[in-house]
Design a protein around this motif. Structure first.
Motif, PDB file in Angstrom:
ATOM      1  N   GLN A   1       0.817  -1.219   0.000  1.00  0.00           N
ATOM      2  CA  GLN A   1       0.000   0.000   0.000  1.00  0.00           C
ATOM      3  C   GLN A   1       0.847   1.263   0.000  1.00  0.00           C
ATOM      4  O   GLN A   1       0.341   2.351  -0.199  1.00  0.00           O
ATOM      5  CB  GLN A   1      -0.912   0.047   1.226  1.00  0.00           C
ATOM      6  N   ARG A   2       2.139   1.116   0.289  1.00  0.00           N
ATOM      7  CA  ARG A   2       2.973   2.316   0.466  1.00  0.00           C
ATOM      8  C   ARG A   2       3.612   2.709  -0.847  1.00  0.00           C
ATOM      9  O   ARG A   2       4.455   1.992  -1.375  1.00  0.00           O
ATOM     10  CB  ARG A   2       4.037   2.077   1.530  1.00  0.00           C
TER      11      ARG A   2
ATOM     12  N   GLU B   1       3.105  19.429   3.869  1.00  0.00           N
ATOM     13  CA  GLU B   1       3.347  18.120   4.470  1.00  0.00           C
ATOM     14  C   GLU B   1       4.790  17.666   4.252  1.00  0.00           C
ATOM     15  O   GLU B   1       5.416  17.093   5.141  1.00  0.00           O
ATOM     16  CB  GLU B   1       2.378  17.081   3.883  1.00  0.00           C
TER      17      GLU B   1
ATOM     18  N   LYS C   1      -0.750  13.924  11.270  1.00  0.00           N
ATOM     19  CA  LYS C   1      -1.778  12.884  11.171  1.00  0.00           C
ATOM     20  C   LYS C   1      -2.088  12.569   9.712  1.00  0.00           C
ATOM     21  O   LYS C   1      -2.186  11.400   9.310  1.00  0.00           O
ATOM     22  CB  LYS C   1      -3.044  13.356  11.903  1.00  0.00           C
ATOM     23  N   ASN C   2      -2.214  13.617   8.900  1.00  0.00           N
ATOM     24  CA  ASN C   2      -2.544  13.416   7.480  1.00  0.00           C
ATOM     25  C   ASN C   2      -1.440  12.695   6.731  1.00  0.00           C
ATOM     26  O   ASN C   2      -1.698  11.788   5.942  1.00  0.00           O
ATOM     27  CB  ASN C   2      -2.825  14.770   6.807  1.00  0.00           C
TER      28      ASN C   2
ATOM     29  N   LEU D   1       0.962  10.745   7.929  1.00  0.00           N
ATOM     30  CA  LEU D   1       1.085   9.353   8.380  1.00  0.00           C
ATOM     31  C   LEU D   1       0.022   8.493   7.697  1.00  0.00           C
ATOM     32  O   LEU D   1       0.301   7.375   7.249  1.00  0.00           O
ATOM     33  CB  LEU D   1       0.932   9.255   9.898  1.00  0.00           C
ATOM     34  N   HIS D   2      -1.207   9.028   7.601  1.00  0.00           N
ATOM     35  CA  HIS D   2      -2.290   8.285   6.958  1.00  0.00           C
ATOM     36  C   HIS D   2      -1.979   8.055   5.475  1.00  0.00           C
ATOM     37  O   HIS D   2      -2.131   6.940   4.964  1.00  0.00           O
ATOM     38  CB  HIS D   2      -3.598   9.057   7.109  1.00  0.00           C
ATOM     39  N   LYS D   3      -1.522   9.097   4.797  1.00  0.00           N
ATOM     40  CA  LYS D   3      -1.226   8.981   3.360  1.00  0.00           C
ATOM     41  C   LYS D   3      -0.114   7.972   3.087  1.00  0.00           C
ATOM     42  O   LYS D   3      -0.148   7.242   2.099  1.00  0.00           O
ATOM     43  CB  LYS D   3      -0.813  10.351   2.788  1.00  0.00           C
TER      44      LYS D   3
ATOM     45  N   GLY E   1       0.746   5.484   5.045  1.00  0.00           N
ATOM     46  CA  GLY E   1       0.513   4.171   5.637  1.00  0.00           C
ATOM     47  C   GLY E   1       1.490   3.864   6.752  1.00  0.00           C
ATOM     48  O   GLY E   1       1.871   2.714   6.970  1.00  0.00           O
TER      49      GLY E   1
ATOM     50  N   ARG F   1       2.805   4.392  10.972  1.00  0.00           N
ATOM     51  CA  ARG F   1       2.134   4.386  12.276  1.00  0.00           C
ATOM     52  C   ARG F   1       2.775   5.285  13.323  1.00  0.00           C
ATOM     53  O   ARG F   1       2.215   5.458  14.396  1.00  0.00           O
ATOM     54  CB  ARG F   1       2.078   2.951  12.817  1.00  0.00           C
ATOM     55  N   SER F   2       3.947   5.817  13.045  1.00  0.00           N
ATOM     56  CA  SER F   2       4.598   6.631  14.073  1.00  0.00           C
ATOM     57  C   SER F   2       5.519   7.661  13.432  1.00  0.00           C
ATOM     58  O   SER F   2       5.867   7.574  12.244  1.00  0.00           O
ATOM     59  CB  SER F   2       5.413   5.755  15.025  1.00  0.00           C
TER      60      SER F   2
END
Length: 216
Positions: A146-147, A157, A189-190, A192-194, A196, A198-199
């Motif tokens: 997915q990445r 960003e 947050k955005n 990290l979501h884009k 994929g 987690r930290s």
């Protein structure tokens, strides 16, 4: 004149000669003090409470409890100090596990000795420290189908991501970019979501590999 107390360090390694050599090298520096030595993870965990070290220098391949398991226990205990893996292993699985557990660095033992001092100082200042040879392996360890390294990040960003790679807090990122700490949190947050991820540690590693690629 530096009035900060020396960085207190716990050495965790199952080889006494290795511990002795590292201790002697670190204690040549005025800003380091080795407060304890442990030969495995269980012994280290018993010493953490009484010693409260600023930094744990942690071998991975040890009997009874290895470095990754020790790091897992430290995270469950909400240990407030820094934890650096210092190991001979460049195995992708070990690196991935260390990142998932928010290690503050992953260093290989074949580095030049004086570099260790620099990496410890950088880690204490909030940076994620990684042996140069491992940047590519660490980025690979974070990849999944997915990445996509060409994921569409906004310019802001990308700016936030670059500053995260320097190990800076949201407050410092906001100051550098002229935006509020709350706005930084939204950008983090955005992205990290884009990506994929987690930290922030994973984001820093991703940035080290991919932003550098795009700049060359």
């Amino acid at each position: 004149m530096n009035t900060r107390p020396p960085c207190s360090i716990l050495l965790v390694d199952d080889h006494p000669m290795m511990r002795r050599g590292i201790r002697q090298m670190l204690e040549l520096e005025d800003d380091f003090t080795v407060v304890g030595e442990a030969s495995d993870g269980e012994e280290a965990l018993a010493m953490i409470g009484p010693l409260q070290p600023d930094l744990v220098l942690l071998d991975n391949n040890m009997p009874r409890m290895n470095g990754i398991e020790t790091l897992r226990h430290l995270r469950h205990r909400a240990f407030g100090g820094k934890v650096l893996l210092f190991t001979v292993s460049d195995a992708e699985d070990d690196i991935r596990d260390a990142l998932r557990l928010d290690a503050d660095g992953y260093l290989l033992k074949d580095m030049e000795p004086e570099l260790l001092n620099h990496y410890i100082r950088d880690a204490m200042n909030g940076a994620l420290v990684v042996s140069p040879d491992l940047t590519r392996v660490m980025a690979q360890a974070l990849r999944s189908p997915q990445r996509n390294p060409d994921v569409a990040l906004t310019e802001r960003e990308r700016q936030v991501l670059k500053v995260i790679a320097g190990g800076h807090s949201n407050k410092v990122i906001g100051r550098k970019l002229g935006i509020t700490e709350g706005t930084v949190k939204v950008h983090v947050k955005n992205l990290l979501h884009k990506l994929g991820l987690r930290s922030r540690v994973e984001a820093a590693v991703w940035a080290m590999a991919h932003l550098r690629e795009h700049e060359h």
